[in-house]
Design a protein around this motif. Structure first.
Motif, PDB file in Angstrom:
ATOM      1  N   TYR A 148       0.861  -1.184   0.000  1.00 17.04           N
ATOM      2  CA  TYR A 148       0.000   0.000   0.000  1.00 17.04           C
ATOM      3  C   TYR A 148       0.895   1.232   0.000  1.00 17.04           C
ATOM      4  O   TYR A 148       1.905   1.270   0.706  1.00 17.04           O
ATOM      5  N   PRO A 149       0.581   2.252  -0.777  1.00 14.11           N
ATOM      6  CA  PRO A 149       1.471   3.417  -0.849  1.00 14.11           C
ATOM      7  C   PRO A 149       1.461   4.242   0.439  1.00 14.11           C
ATOM      8  O   PRO A 149       0.451   4.867   0.776  1.00 14.11           O
ATOM      9  N   VAL A 150       2.575   4.230   1.137  1.00 17.22           N
ATOM     10  CA  VAL A 150       2.773   5.063   2.330  1.00 17.22           C
ATOM     11  C   VAL A 150       4.163   5.685   2.206  1.00 17.22           C
ATOM     12  O   VAL A 150       5.143   5.157   2.735  1.00 17.22           O
ATOM     13  N   PRO A 151       4.296   6.786   1.468  1.00 21.29           N
ATOM     14  CA  PRO A 151       5.614   7.375   1.232  1.00 21.29           C
ATOM     15  C   PRO A 151       6.381   7.680   2.511  1.00 21.29           C
ATOM     16  O   PRO A 151       7.625   7.571   2.531  1.00 21.29           O
ATOM     17  N   TYR A 152       5.692   8.061   3.568  1.00 23.04           N
ATOM     18  CA  TYR A 152       6.364   8.391   4.828  1.00 23.04           C
ATOM     19  C   TYR A 152       7.181   7.211   5.344  1.00 23.04           C
ATOM     20  O   TYR A 152       8.221   7.392   5.973  1.00 23.04           O
ATOM     21  N   HIS A 153       6.708   5.998   5.059  1.00 26.53           N
ATOM     22  CA  HIS A 153       7.427   4.806   5.500  1.00 26.53           C
ATOM     23  C   HIS A 153       8.115   4.091   4.338  1.00 26.53           C
ATOM     24  O   HIS A 153       8.373   2.884   4.396  1.00 26.53           O
ATOM     25  N   GLY A 154       8.398   4.828   3.276  1.00 27.49           N
ATOM     26  CA  GLY A 154       9.268   4.319   2.233  1.00 27.49           C
ATOM     27  C   GLY A 154       8.601   3.606   1.081  1.00 27.49           C
ATOM     28  O   GLY A 154       9.295   3.059   0.217  1.00 27.49           O
ATOM     29  N   ILE A 155       7.270   3.595   1.021  1.00 26.95           N
ATOM     30  CA  ILE A 155       6.572   2.936  -0.089  1.00 26.95           C
ATOM     31  C   ILE A 155       5.892   4.004  -0.943  1.00 26.95           C
ATOM     32  O   ILE A 155       4.837   4.521  -0.604  1.00 26.95           O
ATOM     33  N   SER A 156       6.521   4.342  -2.057  1.00 26.39           N
ATOM     34  CA  SER A 156       5.952   5.348  -2.950  1.00 26.39           C
ATOM     35  C   SER A 156       4.803   4.740  -3.746  1.00 26.39           C
ATOM     36  O   SER A 156       4.618   3.522  -3.799  1.00 26.39           O
TER      37      SER A 156
END
Length: 425
Positions: free
Chosen positions: A170-178
């Protein structure tokens, strides 16, 4: 009975896996306030985990349930249907943003809704596999446990999970998943585990609930819609926690303009009465045979009466506008805390579905779940019910009633600020 007496009974008679660690017991409540069995007042920032968007015991809902009790409590709608069920179905068909004409089935809980959504998707497509996302939460029944993107505590001790459920990031940029990495991960899931010709549906929350209150970008949701269209896969959107005004729209998916094939909903649908729904495109919903969907208590008359009253309240009291304004208030306060406290970061909201992280530092972003636990514990001691969530347990989430009075909201926020100061946040 007081809290101590009730705690003794709980320890003796309630299964450990179902028992709350809280040693206070609710006695009565109104809107955003609750009093325990010892008479202690609490401010409720949890809302029964997102069930009470219009508050505890909204007068219109209470009146509707009481009136229904004087007429009919149960027949089992598959044996003898009744007006409330078809009226709720009509209303949901009119307001739910699925493709084309919508049809509806009612159930009792969010997990039941997800179970039935999967059954319907398999019947409609003739395909077995389901793809879900890391961090997603869909319930505690066996198939929904397999769908959850977080193992503990939901899968712990319960043995092998059902198969044919696959996962993507799932995209969670804050935790490194763009967003790009999330889409690439989905493509790899399809390539290595669940080919399109075997995949009935992709299931996701437009805003992760238990997973941390992260909203999926509109571009990501549109990409999923296109991918599903290109590969004859159904898109199922889980609005169990994000629905019925929490995000400033009736449903969170409306922020993106994306139309799913199936949607599931529950929680604030009936302000505390047990009901859920699966809403989908008519051809999809009609795919399974007679008597293939339903249950003894699904869409009970009292729950349907409550749901219809909730729709009236949402319209008459501008709940969607109130949710947007509450979200603005929360965001402004959170941003003050982010500037004031070293460990507060990544403040976010979609309407009043709001949260922030507790981290070691704004540079490292290392989660501090122990700080979140300390703050929720202190808050309870000070008279505030507050929940944490997230894959790392370091997110504080806010699900107070949208109808909360301004002075009660301010009192609760001040308690959190005190806790942040006292814990050295």
């Amino acid at each position: 009975m007081n809290n101590q007496e009730l705690q003794a009974l709980k320890e003796r008679y309630v299964a450990a896996g179902a028992a709350s660690p809280n040693e206070q017991f609710a006695d009565h409540a109104l809107n955003a306030e609750l009093w325990d069995a010892d008479g202690k007042r609490m401010i409720d920032f949890a809302g029964g985990i997102g069930v009470l968007n219009i508050g505890h015991r909204h007068p219109k809902v209470v009146a509707a349930v009481k009136a229904q009790l004087d007429k009919l409590m149960h027949t089992c709608q598959t044996v003898m249907p009744y007006e409330g069920y078809v009226k709720v179905a009509q209303k949901l068909s009119e307001v739910t943003p699925v493709r084309g004409h919508a049809k509806v089935m009612l159930a009792n809980s969010g997990a039941e809704a997800l179970e039935n959504a999967v059954k319907i998707a398999r019947a409609a497509t003739g395909k077995p596999n389901i793809i879900c996302f890391d961090g997603g939460y869909h319930g505690r029944t066996f198939f929904t446990m397999a769908m959850n993107g977080k193992a503990a505590p939901y899968q712990t001790s319960f043995g092998p999970m059902p198969g044919l459920v696959y996962r993507a990031p799932y995209p969670v940029p804050y935790h490194g998943i763009s967003e790009e990495e999330a889409l690439r991960g989905l493509m790899m899931t399809v390539k290595t585990d669940s080919p399109a010709q075997d995949t009935a549906a992709i299931v996701l929350e437009p805003v992760l609930g238990e997973g941390g209150f992260y909203a999926a970008p509109t571009s990501f949701l549109k990409a999923l819609r296109h991918f599903c269209d290109d590969n004859d896969i159904l898109l199922i959107v889980d609005e169990v926690q994000s629905g019925f005004g929490r995000t400033g729209k009736l449903f969170a998916i409306e922020h993106s303009g994306v139309e799913p094939d199936i949607m599931t909903m529950a929680k604030s649908m009936a302000d505390g009465m047990p009901i859920s729904a699966v809403v989908g495109t008519d051809q999809v919903m009609d795919a399974s045979g007679p008597n293939s969907l339903g249950g003894t208590y699904t869409g009970s008359p009292t729950a349907c009466a409550a749901a219809l009253a909730v729709f009236d309240v949402i319209e008459e009291e501008d709940i969607l506008g109130k949710s947007q304004r509450l979200g603005d208030t929360l965001r402004n306060r959170f941003e003050q805390w982010q500037n004031q406290f070293a460990h507060v970061d990544n403040v976010r909201n979609l309407g009043s579905m709001a949260a922030f992280e507790l981290v070691e530092s704004k540079d490292s972003r290392k989660p501090l779940p122990e700080l979140a636990a300390s703050i929720t514990k202190r808050a309870k001691e000070k008279g505030l019910i507050l929940l944490s969530c997230g894959m790392f347990g370091n997110t504080l989430r806010f699900l107070m009633p949208v109808t909360i009075e301004d002075d009660v909201l301010e009192e609760g926020l001040n308690i959190i600020e005190e806790c942040l100061k006292e814990t050295g946040a």
